[in-house]
Design an enzyme around this catalytic site. Structure first.
Site, short mmCIF file in Angstrom:
data_model
loop_
_atom_site.label_atom_id
_atom_site.label_comp_id
_atom_site.label_asym_id
_atom_site.label_seq_id
_atom_site.Cartn_x
_atom_site.Cartn_y
_atom_site.Cartn_z
N ARG A 1 -7.42 -6.01 -10.60
CA ARG A 1 -6.24 -5.70 -11.31
C ARG A 1 -6.49 -5.97 -12.92
O ARG A 1 -5.89 -5.35 -13.70
CB ARG A 1 -5.36 -6.86 -10.75
CG ARG A 1 -4.98 -7.05 -9.37
CD ARG A 1 -3.65 -6.17 -8.83
NE ARG A 1 -3.59 -6.39 -7.56
CZ ARG A 1 -4.06 -5.78 -6.48
NH1 ARG A 1 -4.79 -4.52 -6.80
NH2 ARG A 1 -3.65 -5.78 -5.08
N GLU B 1 1.64 -11.83 8.22
CA GLU B 1 1.73 -10.61 7.42
C GLU B 1 0.72 -9.53 8.43
O GLU B 1 -0.54 -9.43 7.97
CB GLU B 1 0.84 -10.74 6.21
CG GLU B 1 1.28 -9.42 5.17
CD GLU B 1 0.70 -9.70 3.68
OE1 GLU B 1 0.01 -10.66 3.41
OE2 GLU B 1 0.80 -8.88 3.23
N LYS C 1 5.92 -11.03 7.42
CA LYS C 1 5.83 -10.52 6.03
C LYS C 1 5.25 -8.97 6.40
O LYS C 1 4.07 -8.78 6.48
CB LYS C 1 4.80 -11.10 5.16
CG LYS C 1 4.42 -10.33 3.80
CD LYS C 1 3.89 -11.22 2.91
CE LYS C 1 3.39 -10.47 1.59
NZ LYS C 1 3.05 -11.35 0.61
N ARG D 1 1.94 -7.16 -6.64
CA ARG D 1 2.10 -6.24 -7.50
C ARG D 1 3.39 -5.99 -8.00
O ARG D 1 3.65 -5.63 -9.26
CB ARG D 1 1.34 -5.04 -6.94
CG ARG D 1 -0.10 -4.97 -6.98
CD ARG D 1 -0.87 -4.21 -6.15
NE ARG D 1 -0.66 -4.43 -4.71
CZ ARG D 1 -1.01 -3.63 -3.52
NH1 ARG D 1 -1.83 -2.52 -3.83
NH2 ARG D 1 -0.70 -3.95 -2.47
#
Ligand code: 13P
Length: 338
Positions: free
Chosen positions: A33, A177, A219, A294
């Site tokens: 990132r 998740e 999730k 994000r």
């Protein structure tokens, strides 16, 4: 296990139309990132960036919990105050990513298995002592030629369930998740059937491991066409397919579903969440919320670029994205608010 506390925490994470901010990028992921904006990669730059996030004024108006990485939960603000204290004092619940990442799966080319169960009981007890009240473990599933295999789905679902049972034993709410990647040229129908199969397998494994559904959160990914698929369904079609799939596979006892953003643009992540909440208001057994990384952070990171003078503007952007997703939970978001 204190069942009442677990249920209280799980409910608090999805209460009042607030959502979760995922800021648990591992060191290699945050490097990716940072590299996009040529931000230098040091322990100090990671610390400053995370300080920027958690000191955003009024963040708790829209954010119920934040997910931290192991390095971050041990860090302090420049003035020496621990991050956990800053977060807790702001009225936000601290959480922690506890998986050790997805690794290539033996005998299953192109597929991954998430590691981190060995020694997890001791790590969870340390995190709980440090003030964490919930945890996250991410499994990843790729759609491709002949995959996902049943072997990959079963192994990841089993690991998620063992992780969730250990979390509840330690008094931490597990966020479960299973992420089906959106990259690829598969159709929305392909994503639908894989997501349904994965979720059914995950809940069967959670049941086998005696995980208390009222004290956990799911999730999942949204049901989307692959990013390079020729047919890209509308926002409303995605909303309808996602809800239909979740209704098939997620027990009503689960208090909340907190979507991952998975690389969708910030606007799409908000629009699709908004459409689901708007179209199915009052008809669903679970709260429909977000646990975006994000989709909340990206615009702020782009503004910050590692410069102290940009901190305030970056925080404003972070707050705006958090608010817009709160609005999406209410079905009141509109792209014209961007
Ligand atoms: P994204 O919203 O960026 O997908 O991140 C959420 C997350 O926590 C992935 O594990």
């Amino acid at each position: 296990m204190n069942k009442i506390e677990l249920i209280k925490t799980a409910k608090a994470l999805v209460a009042n139309d607030k959502g979760i901010l995922a800021m648990d990028e591992s060191t290699p992921t945050i490097k990716k990132r940072f590299d996009q904006y040529k931000i230098s990669q040091t322990e100090e730059s990671r610390r400053s960036y995370r300080e920027l996030i958690i000191t955003t004024p009024k963040l708790s108006n829209y954010i119920s919990g934040v997910i931290l990485f192991d390095e971050t939960i041990r860090q302090n603000k420049k003035d020496g105050t621990s991050f956990v204290k800053v977060i807790t004092d702001a009225g936000i619940i601290p959480g922690i990513k506890v998986d050790k990442g997805a690794k290539a799966m033996a005998g299953h080319p192109g597929e991954k298995i998430t590691e981190g169960l060995d020694g997890l009981r001791d790590r969870l007890s340390e995190y709980a002592q440090m003030g964490a009240r919930f945890a996250k473990w991410r499994a990843v599933i790729t759609i491709g030629n002949g995959i996902p295999s049943i072997g990959c789905i079963e192994a990841n679902a089993h690991a998620l369930a063992r992780y969730a049972a250990l979390c509840q034993e330690a008094g931490l709410v597990p966020i479960v998740e299973p992420e089906i990647f959106m990259n690829g040229n598969h159709s929305l129908e392909d994503c639908f059937s894989v997501t349904e199969e994965v979720l059914r397998t995950v809940f069967q494994n959670l049941y086998n491991q005696d995980v208390m559904l009222e004290g956990m959160l799911l999730k999942p990914n949204m049901v989307l066409p692959g990013t390079t698929c020729n047919i890209q369904e509308t926002i409303d079609e995605v909303a309808d397919a996602t809800i239909e799939c979740l209704r098939h596979a997620v027990p009503a006892a689960v208090p909340g579903i907190v979507f991952l953003s998975g690389g969708q643009s910030s606007e799409l992540a908000s629009s699709r969440l908004n459409a689901m909440n708007k179209r199915f208001k009052g008809q669903l057994p679970w709260e429909l919320s977000f646990s975006y990384g994000r989709a909340i952070q990206q615009p702020a990171l782009k503004i910050w670029k590692g410069e102290e003078s940009n901190i305030q503007k970056a925080q404003q952007s972070l707050l705006l994205r958090s608010k817009l997703n709160r609005d999406a939970r209410r079905g009141e978001y509109n792209v014209s608010m961007e």
